[in-house]
Design an enzyme around this catalytic site. Structure first.
Site, PDB file in Angstrom:
ATOM      1  N   ARG A  46      11.221  -1.679  11.957  1.00  0.00           N
ATOM      2  CA  ARG A  46       9.900  -1.231  12.418  1.00  0.00           C
ATOM      3  C   ARG A  46       9.435  -2.131  13.559  1.00  0.00           C
ATOM      4  O   ARG A  46       9.523  -3.363  13.465  1.00  0.00           O
ATOM      5  CB  ARG A  46       8.913  -1.279  11.238  1.00  0.00           C
ATOM      6  CG  ARG A  46       8.000  -0.083  11.205  1.00  0.00           C
ATOM      7  CD  ARG A  46       7.134  -0.074   9.973  1.00  0.00           C
ATOM      8  NE  ARG A  46       5.827  -0.658  10.190  1.00  0.00           N
ATOM      9  CZ  ARG A  46       4.825  -0.581   9.338  1.00  0.00           C
ATOM     10  NH1 ARG A  46       4.983   0.049   8.183  1.00  0.00           N
ATOM     11  NH2 ARG A  46       3.661  -1.135   9.584  1.00  0.00           N
ATOM     12  N   ARG A  73      11.895  -6.336   5.683  1.00  0.00           N
ATOM     13  CA  ARG A  73      11.887  -4.914   6.039  1.00  0.00           C
ATOM     14  C   ARG A  73      12.366  -4.708   7.483  1.00  0.00           C
ATOM     15  O   ARG A  73      13.036  -3.728   7.789  1.00  0.00           O
ATOM     16  CB  ARG A  73      10.472  -4.338   5.880  1.00  0.00           C
ATOM     17  CG  ARG A  73      10.424  -2.843   6.155  1.00  0.00           C
ATOM     18  CD  ARG A  73       9.084  -2.234   5.839  1.00  0.00           C
ATOM     19  NE  ARG A  73       8.042  -2.742   6.709  1.00  0.00           N
ATOM     20  CZ  ARG A  73       6.743  -2.450   6.579  1.00  0.00           C
ATOM     21  NH1 ARG A  73       6.349  -1.672   5.583  1.00  0.00           N
ATOM     22  NH2 ARG A  73       5.859  -2.944   7.408  1.00  0.00           N
ATOM     23  N   ARG A 133     -10.482   0.634   8.048  1.00  0.00           N
ATOM     24  CA  ARG A 133     -10.067  -0.732   8.381  1.00  0.00           C
ATOM     25  C   ARG A 133     -11.129  -1.484   9.151  1.00  0.00           C
ATOM     26  O   ARG A 133     -10.961  -2.662   9.427  1.00  0.00           O
ATOM     27  CB  ARG A 133      -8.832  -0.663   9.276  1.00  0.00           C
ATOM     28  CG  ARG A 133      -7.514  -0.679   8.537  1.00  0.00           C
ATOM     29  CD  ARG A 133      -6.399  -0.481   9.562  1.00  0.00           C
ATOM     30  NE  ARG A 133      -5.243  -1.239   9.257  1.00  0.00           N
ATOM     31  CZ  ARG A 133      -4.141  -0.729   8.699  1.00  0.00           C
ATOM     32  NH1 ARG A 133      -4.083   0.529   8.343  1.00  0.00           N
ATOM     33  NH2 ARG A 133      -3.112  -1.496   8.489  1.00  0.00           N
ATOM     34  N   LYS A 169       0.832  -1.211   0.000  1.00  0.00           N
ATOM     35  CA  LYS A 169       0.000   0.000   0.000  1.00  0.00           C
ATOM     36  C   LYS A 169       0.867   1.262   0.000  1.00  0.00           C
ATOM     37  O   LYS A 169       0.700   2.154  -0.829  1.00  0.00           O
ATOM     38  CB  LYS A 169      -0.928   0.023   1.237  1.00  0.00           C
ATOM     39  CG  LYS A 169      -1.853  -1.183   1.331  1.00  0.00           C
ATOM     40  CD  LYS A 169      -2.796  -1.093   2.523  1.00  0.00           C
ATOM     41  CE  LYS A 169      -2.121  -1.169   3.878  1.00  0.00           C
ATOM     42  NZ  LYS A 169      -1.465  -2.448   4.170  1.00  0.00           N
ATOM     43  N   ARG A 224      -1.037  -9.053  13.047  1.00  0.00           N
ATOM     44  CA  ARG A 224      -1.567  -8.026  12.141  1.00  0.00           C
ATOM     45  C   ARG A 224      -2.374  -8.682  11.014  1.00  0.00           C
ATOM     46  O   ARG A 224      -3.420  -8.177  10.600  1.00  0.00           O
ATOM     47  CB  ARG A 224      -0.419  -7.204  11.550  1.00  0.00           C
ATOM     48  CG  ARG A 224       0.176  -6.197  12.542  1.00  0.00           C
ATOM     49  CD  ARG A 224       1.574  -5.772  12.170  1.00  0.00           C
ATOM     50  NE  ARG A 224       1.698  -5.091  10.908  1.00  0.00           N
ATOM     51  CZ  ARG A 224       2.862  -4.934  10.255  1.00  0.00           C
ATOM     52  NH1 ARG A 224       3.986  -5.394  10.803  1.00  0.00           N
ATOM     53  NH2 ARG A 224       2.893  -4.306   9.111  1.00  0.00           N
TER      54      ARG A 224
END
Ligand code: AP5
Length: 191
Positions: free
Chosen positions: A133, A127, A88, A13, A144
């Site tokens: 992160r 990532r 969401r 996204k 998630r």
């Protein structure tokens, strides 16, 4: 032009939102980025949401809707926007529908990026090694994805029923996905 970009965690996204927003001359607004900015700057909002986000859960609707309402009220959104990561939940869908209908407006298209779950986990673990992160560890990534499957994936039916959904195969190089997305969204909004 009023657009949404949706997809599971890691679907791309954020990667695709900027280019899509540039193509249509609208701002890209990422609720995840807004939360991370506030967490990094230790604002009251950041302090409130940090543990929720680190656990892979959703920030409460009232908190999220308040920041989206404030952002959409800024002048650069007058000609449209691209929302990344919002709505969401069904509550957020109703919030956005009410916001738009109150202005006599409607969405033009909802982009849904489709990527297999295991590929998503691998992208986010990769990532984590580069960006670190806080929510990119395997347990939180899986949480998630569960939360997305339970609360957000069903929203796609809402937009499909409204004939707004543009499904884009999200596997391939970033450039391949981008070109595929541009062609499909162009065709939708020109139709
Ligand atoms: P958010 O930041 O929206 O996180 P997310 O949905 O989990 O999505 P990501 O940012 O991880 O992935 P993405 O789909 O943007 O993919 P990206 O382009 O980064 O939200 C974070 C948290 O904030 C939520 O969990 C929640 O707690 C809270 N929150 C946010 N909005 C909320 C809301 N509305 N309500 C309640 N809570 C909310 O790409 C991922 C990786 O893959 C990158 O490394 C990228 O380089 C790579 N990649 C991208 N495309 C490709 C490709 N084609 N091939 C290979 N690699 C690729």
């Amino acid at each position: 032009m009023k657009l949404l970009i949706m997809g599971a965690p890691g679907a791309g996204k954020g990667t695709q939102a900027t280019a899509l927003a540039e193509r249509y001359g609208v701002p890209a607004i990422s609720t995840g980025d807004i939360f991370r900015y506030n967490i990094a700057n230790k604002t009251p909002l950041g302090v409130k949401v940090k543990a929720i986000i680190d656990a892979g859960e959703y920030v409460p609707d009232d908190v999220t809707e308040e920041i989206v309402a404030a952002r959409l009220a800024e002048p650069d959104c007058d000609a449209g926007f691209l929302l990344d990561g919002f709505p969401r939940t069904m509550h957020q869908v109703h919030f956005l529908d009410t916001y738009l209908s109150g202005r006599g407006e409607q969405l033009d298209a909802v982009v849904s990026l489709l990527v297999e779950p295991e590929a998503l986990v691998q992208r986010l673990l990769a990532r984590a090694e580069i960006e670190g992160r806080a929510d990119d560890n395997e347990d939180t990534i899986r949480r998630r994805m569960e939360v997305y499957a339970g609360q957000t994936a069903p929203l796609l039916f809402h937009y499909e029923n409204k004939r707004l959904l543009v499904e884009v195969e999200g596997t391939g190089t970033v450039e391949e996905v981008r070109q595929r997305m541009f062609e499909l969204v162009d065709a939708r909004v020109e139709a």
